[in-house]
Design a protein around this motif. Structure first.
Motif, PDB file in Angstrom:
ATOM      1  N   LEU A 135      29.105 -37.493 -26.420  1.00 36.02           N
ATOM      2  CA  LEU A 135      29.661 -38.846 -26.348  1.00 36.02           C
ATOM      3  C   LEU A 135      28.757 -39.863 -27.038  1.00 36.02           C
ATOM      4  O   LEU A 135      29.239 -40.762 -27.745  1.00 36.02           O
ATOM      5  CB  LEU A 135      29.881 -39.233 -24.880  1.00 36.02           C
ATOM      6  CG  LEU A 135      30.943 -38.427 -24.135  1.00 36.02           C
ATOM      7  CD1 LEU A 135      31.013 -38.866 -22.667  1.00 36.02           C
ATOM      8  CD2 LEU A 135      32.308 -38.558 -24.791  1.00 36.02           C
ATOM      9  N   CYS A 189      41.246 -43.003 -19.836  1.00 31.97           N
ATOM     10  CA  CYS A 189      41.365 -41.785 -19.022  1.00 31.97           C
ATOM     11  C   CYS A 189      40.465 -41.850 -17.791  1.00 31.97           C
ATOM     12  O   CYS A 189      40.866 -41.460 -16.690  1.00 31.97           O
ATOM     13  CB  CYS A 189      41.009 -40.559 -19.862  1.00 31.97           C
ATOM     14  SG  CYS A 189      42.215 -40.169 -21.146  1.00 31.97           S
ATOM     15  N   THR A 243      39.128 -42.698 -24.096  1.00 31.03           N
ATOM     16  CA  THR A 243      38.214 -42.152 -23.084  1.00 31.03           C
ATOM     17  C   THR A 243      38.077 -43.106 -21.904  1.00 31.03           C
ATOM     18  O   THR A 243      38.142 -42.686 -20.741  1.00 31.03           O
ATOM     19  CB  THR A 243      36.830 -41.890 -23.708  1.00 31.03           C
ATOM     20  OG1 THR A 243      36.966 -40.968 -24.797  1.00 31.03           O
ATOM     21  CG2 THR A 243      35.874 -41.311 -22.675  1.00 31.03           C
ATOM     22  N   LEU A 280      38.163 -36.192 -18.619  1.00 36.05           N
ATOM     23  CA  LEU A 280      37.926 -35.842 -20.026  1.00 36.05           C
ATOM     24  C   LEU A 280      38.803 -34.669 -20.457  1.00 36.05           C
ATOM     25  O   LEU A 280      39.344 -34.664 -21.565  1.00 36.05           O
ATOM     26  CB  LEU A 280      36.448 -35.505 -20.228  1.00 36.05           C
ATOM     27  CG  LEU A 280      35.471 -36.681 -20.071  1.00 36.05           C
ATOM     28  CD1 LEU A 280      34.033 -36.198 -20.166  1.00 36.05           C
ATOM     29  CD2 LEU A 280      35.740 -37.760 -21.119  1.00 36.05           C
TER      30      LEU A 280
END
Length: 312
Positions: free
Chosen positions: A48, A108, A105, A205
């Motif tokens: 990330l 989510c 991301t 994820l």
């Protein structure tokens, strides 16, 4: 700028595509599940942060223009963004792709947190309605414990503040005092280590990026290793055989041990409890922990440097 993009892009691809398969095939995480969880967290953080570095580098002209002046018609921000799209369309496309991935991301993670919060509240209310609080008279109990009328032995933990332990009357009848202590210790390990937050992160994820190998392996391995880590703590306190027998009793009505093969995680847990693996040497544990922890720290420092310094 293209040269600067190579290191974070290469590491991001390696951490996303190659490293997860290699780590999931390794046997040492099953011997040291806590260290294995740390390795998966660091690997995910490295990937990330690598994508974050690539995003900052590809958008460096826009970032520099943002520091130079406010946004608006004819502002340096819009000028830099227009120049980036005209002179380097691949950089503009990469920046848009990475920014979209970052936004997705975050969405989510927020969706998973909201879902977990609502589910936790609903389940806690349902438990409160079924049974009142019971004083801490059970072995190894810390905080409120709910005793529910049910013929099947079961015990679980509802993450909250403080954590809510629930145990059925079937478990009280069929488990010995030592086995019940092992079960409650197992659940308390999940609460103290905040395993629920790690499970929510990995699930978010994996759900948001279902075709990315890193996140799929991270989710699967996290669900496996948190159980192994809790089993190890319960076994050290109450005994390996006692913990294994408690696990069998809790799952006997589900076809265990006759159908343990159809549930590979349960089969692996029983095998580890009945035949405990040797732990890694202390030096190797320390070296592995240091090695996997340095990678995200390195790229975190790079990301912070890029956010505080210009591209020149």
């Amino acid at each position: 700028m293209s040269v600067c993009l190579l290191p974070p892009a290469a590491l991001a691809l390696a951490a996303t595509l190659w490293a997860p398969s290699a780590l999931s095939r390794s046997r040492w995480p099953a011997r040291e599940p806590v260290l294995g969880l740390w390795a998966w967290q660091c690997l995910t953080a490295t990937a990330l942060l690598s994508y974050l570095c690539a995003l900052l580098i590809s958008a460096a002209p826009v970032v520099e223009a943002t520091r130079a002046g406010p946004a608006g018609p004819g502002s340096p921000v819009l000028t830099a963004a227009r120049d980036l799209a005209v002179t380097r369309p691949w950089a503009a496309a990469l920046t848009l792709l990475l920014a979209s991935g970052a936004g997705w991301t975050a969405a989510c993670l927020a969706r998973e947190l909201v879902h977990a919060w609502r589910h936790r509240g609903a389940r806690r209310t349902h438990l409160r309605e079924r049974a009142p609080d019971l004083p801490t008279t059970l072995p190894a109990a810390r905080g409120p414990v709910l005793v529910l009328e049910d013929e099947y032995p079961d015990a679980w933990l509802t993450p909250s503040f403080p954590p809510q332990l629930a145990v059925t009357t079937g478990a009280l009848r069929k488990l010995t005092e030592r086995q019940l202590e092992a079960v409650l210790t197992h659940e308390l390990v999940h609460a103290r280590a905040r395993h629920n937050w790690l499970l929510h992160l990995s699930t978010a994820l994996a759900t948001g990026f279902p075709r990315v190998p890193l996140f799929a392996h991270f989710c699967d391995q996290t669900h496996r290793l948190v159980e192994l880590a809790a089993d190890d703590t319960a076994a050290r306190r109450c005994g390996h055989r006692t913990t294994a027998l408690a696990l069998i009793e809790l799952n006997r009505h589900r076809g265990v041990p006759t159908r343990a093969v159809s549930r590979p995680l349960l089969s692996q847990r029983l095998e580890r409890l009945l035949h405990p693996p040797d732990r890694l040497p202390l030096r190797r544990r320390a070296a592995t922990s240091l090695a996997v922890g340095l990678a995200p720290l390195l790229f975190l420092s790079i990301a912070l440097t890029l956010m505080t310094a210009g591209p020149g």
